[in-house]
Design a protein around this motif. Structure first.
Motif, PDB file in Angstrom:
ATOM      1  N   VAL A 341       0.836  -1.190   0.000  1.00 59.12           N
ATOM      2  CA  VAL A 341       0.000   0.000   0.000  1.00 59.12           C
ATOM      3  C   VAL A 341       0.876   1.247   0.000  1.00 59.12           C
ATOM      4  CG1 VAL A 341      -0.163   0.017   2.522  1.00 59.12           C
ATOM      5  CG2 VAL A 341      -1.958   1.108   1.178  1.00 59.12           C
ATOM      6  N   SER A 342       0.388   2.330  -0.587  1.00 57.67           N
ATOM      7  CA  SER A 342       1.121   3.598  -0.569  1.00 57.67           C
ATOM      8  C   SER A 342       1.331   4.070   0.861  1.00 57.67           C
ATOM      9  CB  SER A 342       0.339   4.653  -1.352  1.00 57.67           C
ATOM     10  OG  SER A 342       0.872   5.958  -1.117  1.00 57.67           O
ATOM     11  N   CYS A 343       2.473   4.695   1.110  1.00 55.91           N
ATOM     12  CA  CYS A 343       2.775   5.220   2.453  1.00 55.91           C
ATOM     13  C   CYS A 343       2.086   6.561   2.697  1.00 55.91           C
ATOM     14  CB  CYS A 343       4.280   5.343   2.653  1.00 55.91           C
ATOM     15  SG  CYS A 343       5.051   6.608   1.607  1.00 55.91           S
ATOM     16  N   ALA A 344       1.368   7.081   1.717  1.00 53.37           N
ATOM     17  CA  ALA A 344       0.613   8.342   1.810  1.00 53.37           C
ATOM     18  C   ALA A 344       1.518   9.567   1.853  1.00 53.37           C
ATOM     19  CB  ALA A 344      -0.335   8.343   3.013  1.00 53.37           C
ATOM     20  N   GLY A 345       2.771   9.407   1.448  1.00 58.38           N
ATOM     21  CA  GLY A 345       3.701  10.525   1.411  1.00 58.38           C
ATOM     22  C   GLY A 345       4.907  10.159   0.577  1.00 58.38           C
ATOM     23  N   VAL A 346       6.046  10.786   0.891  1.00 58.52           N
ATOM     24  CA  VAL A 346       7.282  10.547   0.152  1.00 58.52           C
ATOM     25  C   VAL A 346       8.394  10.195   1.131  1.00 58.52           C
ATOM     26  CG1 VAL A 346       8.964  11.514  -1.472  1.00 58.52           C
ATOM     27  CG2 VAL A 346       6.558  12.205  -1.613  1.00 58.52           C
ATOM     28  N   THR A 347       9.070   9.090   0.874  1.00 62.16           N
ATOM     29  CA  THR A 347      10.207   8.583   1.651  1.00 62.16           C
ATOM     30  C   THR A 347       9.801   8.173   3.061  1.00 62.16           C
ATOM     31  OG1 THR A 347      11.619  10.110   0.415  1.00 62.16           O
ATOM     32  CG2 THR A 347      12.627   8.951   2.242  1.00 62.16           C
ATOM     33  N   PRO A 348       9.193   6.992   3.212  1.00 64.90           N
ATOM     34  CA  PRO A 348       8.817   6.477   4.531  1.00 64.90           C
ATOM     35  C   PRO A 348      10.049   6.041   5.322  1.00 64.90           C
ATOM     36  CG  PRO A 348       8.380   4.830   2.851  1.00 64.90           C
ATOM     37  CD  PRO A 348       8.811   6.074   2.123  1.00 64.90           C
ATOM     38  N   TRP A 349      10.650   7.015   5.995  1.00 59.21           N
ATOM     39  CA  TRP A 349      11.932   6.824   6.696  1.00 59.21           C
ATOM     40  C   TRP A 349      11.809   5.824   7.831  1.00 59.21           C
ATOM     41  CZ3 TRP A 349      16.181   9.902   5.253  1.00 59.21           C
ATOM     42  CH2 TRP A 349      17.308   9.843   6.087  1.00 59.21           C
ATOM     43  N   SER A 350      10.706   5.963   8.582  1.00 63.99           N
ATOM     44  CA  SER A 350      10.450   5.019   9.668  1.00 63.99           C
ATOM     45  C   SER A 350       8.953   4.991   9.936  1.00 63.99           C
ATOM     46  CB  SER A 350      11.219   5.396  10.942  1.00 63.99           C
ATOM     47  OG  SER A 350      10.633   6.516  11.578  1.00 63.99           O
ATOM     48  N   PHE A 351       8.552   4.059  10.795  1.00 65.59           N
ATOM     49  CA  PHE A 351       7.172   4.009  11.268  1.00 65.59           C
ATOM     50  C   PHE A 351       7.177   3.338  12.628  1.00 65.59           C
ATOM     51  CE2 PHE A 351       7.580   0.286   8.340  1.00 65.59           C
ATOM     52  CZ  PHE A 351       7.456  -0.729   9.275  1.00 65.59           C
ATOM     53  N   ALA A 352       6.037   3.408  13.320  1.00 63.50           N
ATOM     54  CA  ALA A 352       5.939   2.791  14.632  1.00 63.50           C
ATOM     55  C   ALA A 352       4.515   2.321  14.858  1.00 63.50           C
ATOM     56  CB  ALA A 352       6.352   3.775  15.727  1.00 63.50           C
ATOM     57  N   LEU A 353       4.382   1.100  15.368  1.00 66.00           N
ATOM     58  CA  LEU A 353       3.095   0.578  15.781  1.00 66.00           C
ATOM     59  C   LEU A 353       2.750   1.154  17.140  1.00 66.00           C
ATOM     60  CD1 LEU A 353       3.243  -3.210  14.841  1.00 66.00           C
ATOM     61  CD2 LEU A 353       1.520  -1.583  14.043  1.00 66.00           C
ATOM     62  N   HIS A 354       1.551   1.682  17.282  1.00 67.97           N
ATOM     63  CA  HIS A 354       1.070   2.151  18.575  1.00 67.97           C
ATOM     64  C   HIS A 354       1.009   0.962  19.536  1.00 67.97           C
ATOM     65  CE1 HIS A 354      -2.077   3.433  21.489  1.00 67.97           C
ATOM     66  NE2 HIS A 354      -1.451   4.593  21.377  1.00 67.97           N
ATOM     67  N   PRO A 355       1.313   1.161  20.828  1.00 65.51           N
ATOM     68  CA  PRO A 355       1.321   0.025  21.770  1.00 65.51           C
ATOM     69  C   PRO A 355       0.022  -0.782  21.788  1.00 65.51           C
ATOM     70  CG  PRO A 355       2.349   1.925  22.782  1.00 65.51           C
ATOM     71  CD  PRO A 355       1.796   2.400  21.466  1.00 65.51           C
ATOM     72  N   GLY A 356      -1.107  -0.152  21.488  1.00 67.02           N
ATOM     73  CA  GLY A 356      -2.365  -0.886  21.460  1.00 67.02           C
ATOM     74  C   GLY A 356      -2.522  -1.788  20.254  1.00 67.02           C
ATOM     75  N   GLY A 357      -1.658  -1.615  19.238  1.00 66.90           N
ATOM     76  CA  GLY A 357      -1.680  -2.471  18.063  1.00 66.90           C
ATOM     77  C   GLY A 357      -2.689  -2.100  17.001  1.00 66.90           C
ATOM     78  N   ARG A 358      -3.469  -1.037  17.236  1.00 66.14           N
ATOM     79  CA  ARG A 358      -4.538  -0.686  16.300  1.00 66.14           C
ATOM     80  C   ARG A 358      -4.117   0.360  15.278  1.00 66.14           C
ATOM     81  NH1 ARG A 358     -10.032   2.549  17.868  1.00 66.14           N
ATOM     82  NH2 ARG A 358     -11.201   2.167  15.945  1.00 66.14           N
ATOM     83  N   TRP A 359      -2.999   1.053  15.522  1.00 74.48           N
ATOM     84  CA  TRP A 359      -2.597   2.174  14.686  1.00 74.48           C
ATOM     85  C   TRP A 359      -1.130   2.057  14.293  1.00 74.48           C
ATOM     86  CZ3 TRP A 359      -6.858   4.811  13.510  1.00 74.48           C
ATOM     87  CH2 TRP A 359      -7.907   4.857  14.448  1.00 74.48           C
ATOM     88  N   LEU A 360      -0.809   2.559  13.104  1.00 72.49           N
ATOM     89  CA  LEU A 360       0.576   2.634  12.636  1.00 72.49           C
ATOM     90  C   LEU A 360       0.846   4.068  12.196  1.00 72.49           C
ATOM     91  CD1 LEU A 360       2.968   0.416  11.560  1.00 72.49           C
ATOM     92  CD2 LEU A 360       2.333   1.563   9.444  1.00 72.49           C
ATOM     93  N   PHE A 361       1.904   4.666  12.753  1.00 71.81           N
ATOM     94  CA  PHE A 361       2.309   6.019  12.406  1.00 71.81           C
ATOM     95  C   PHE A 361       3.500   5.952  11.453  1.00 71.81           C
ATOM     96  CE2 PHE A 361      -0.021   6.416  16.256  1.00 71.81           C
ATOM     97  CZ  PHE A 361      -0.487   7.726  16.361  1.00 71.81           C
ATOM     98  N   VAL A 362       3.434   6.650  10.319  1.00 67.62           N
ATOM     99  CA  VAL A 362       4.494   6.605   9.317  1.00 67.62           C
ATOM    100  C   VAL A 362       5.161   7.970   9.209  1.00 67.62           C
ATOM    101  CG1 VAL A 362       5.072   6.116   6.922  1.00 67.62           C
ATOM    102  CG2 VAL A 362       3.219   4.841   8.036  1.00 67.62           C
TER     103      VAL A 362
END
Length: 408
Positions: A341-362
């Motif tokens: 899936v598209s990262c919704a931006g340009v150059t997905p340098w990093s990401f992190a799963l929220h501790p609850g497991g429901r969300w991913l921040f890119v």
């Protein structure tokens, strides 16, 4: 994107065009639920069930903060909360403390106390991790090993991995141990060793270091009581060799303790490795590309993480601006691609799963946005929520939750 630490201006071997960046920003502006982050902190939202999200910025000497509501999936910008070089940020697992790894000479890590009510930061400590200044800065990663209360440090510029004790109040002591990687690779970016990531295995007996420059995953013995790193064999550290020019970047440990996943930056491939915790050895089980079929152009992978239950593996591909999701086989550890899936931006340098497991921040570094994705915990698949905040050159993400659980 060349993310090798440097003291001069940013170098962009495959920088997106101005039209691409402006287009991505225009999309973000029309779909984002919140405005551009202000230069100074705004009034904080009521704490309630909201979390704090801290964001490092590449080459900007700023740390930004966002208030996040995990129930409704909304982000409220707080703004710049610290002026500090922030190659990487990570949060203490239980205490209101943020650690910020710098990119300047000396390998500095700064310690900040978090004000949970406002999201503001107050510096309470600083530790230099390089025994001899390298002439150029560049900590590529810091992470907390909560079992031994240790900060794990990968120093890209110095070619070293180090451990730093964490006190009961979250403060840092002097460097407890430091090891020097060796080796090089065929790429001009691989003239010497460049550790990019460091983890402690589930047995608590070994430290694994993904070395971008040496095309190796080095295996050091780890003495939990003293936090000391040492050679795993009489002849030196153990090592798993990747293909020349692959550039190992990130590691993820499966909860079963038997499988390690490795993401290579320069070749954008993902490997499943069998881990023998008795002897400290890695054996390849599988290798998959994160590139789409028929891929052409720049090849570059960046981030890797595994869901808490070990069922899904998430990667980012900077050459294609995509996120790629894999399912793990609980018996064999082998991987099957389930989504691209598209990262919704340009150059997905990093990401992190929220501790609850429901969300991913890119952290989309080149387009200057942090984009929010919803995680289907049954299938592992991601959905772009259309929610984003603008942050200049975001490079890393850490969470502070009301319960004191840090992430990722």
């Amino acid at each position: 994107m060349n993310d090798s630490p440097r003291v001069s201006h940013r170098l962009r071997p495959y920088a997106p065009s101005r039209r691409t960046v402006l287009g991505a920003l225009a999309v973000s502006a029309t779909t984002a639920a919140v405005p551009l982050l202000a230069a100074a902190p705004t009034a904080a939202a009521p704490t309630g069930t909201t979390d704090l999200v801290y964001i490092g910025t590449w080459g900007q000497r700023q740390v930004y903060a966002v208030r996040f509501d995990p129930v409704h999936g909304t982000m409220t910008p707080i703004g710049s909360v610290a002026q500090a070089s922030s190659n990487w940020v990570t949060v203490h697992p239980t205490r209101p403390v943020l650690y910020v790894a710098g990119g300047e000479q000396g390998g500095f890590i700064r310690v900040f106390e978090i004000d949970d009510a406002s999201g503001g930061l107050r510096q309470i400590g600083e530790v230099g991790t390089e025994s001899v200044p390298t002439g150029s800065g560049g900590l590529s990663y810091i992470g907390v090993d909560r079992h031994s209360r240790t900060l794990l440090v990968a120093d890209f510029a110095a070619g070293t991995a180090a451990t730093v004790p964490i006190g009961t109040d979250g403060g840092l002591g002097a460097v407890a141990s430091r090891v020097q990687d060796t080796g090089s690779g065929p790429s001009p970016r691989q003239l010497g060793p460049h550790p990019h990531h460091m983890v402690i295995d589930r047995s608590r007996r070994f430290a694994l270091v993904a070395d971008f420059g040496a095309d190796r995953v080095f295996v050091y013995r780890y003495h939990q009581a003293t936090r000391a790193l040492s050679d795993a064999t009489p002849d030196g550290p153990g090592a798993y060799a990747t293909a020349p020019g692959s550039g190992p970047r990130r590691l993820a440990l499966h909860p079963d303790g038997r499988t390690v996943y490795l993401l290579n930056e320069l070749t954008a491939d993902l490997q499943a490795l069998s881990w023998d915790a008795r002897h400290g050895t890695l054996t390849r089980l599988q290798s998959l590309t994160t590139n789409a079929p028929g891929h052409a152009g720049t090849t570059s992978a960046a981030e890797l993480t595994i869901s808490r239950d070990g069922r899904f593996l998430y990667t980012s591909n900077r050459g294609e601006n995509t996120l790629v999701v894999f399912a793990t086989d609980h018996r064999t550890g082998l991987l099957t691609e389930v989504q691209r899936v598209s990262c919704a931006g340009v150059t997905p340098w990093s990401f992190a799963l929220h501790p609850g497991g429901r969300w991913l921040f890119v952290a989309n570094e080149a387009s200057g946005t942090v984009n929010l994705f919803l995680v289907d915990r049954g299938s592992g698949q991601l959905t772009d929520t259309g929610t984003a905040v603008a942050v200049p050159y975001p490079d890393s993400i850490g969470f502070r939750t009301p319960a004191g659980t840090a992430g990722p």
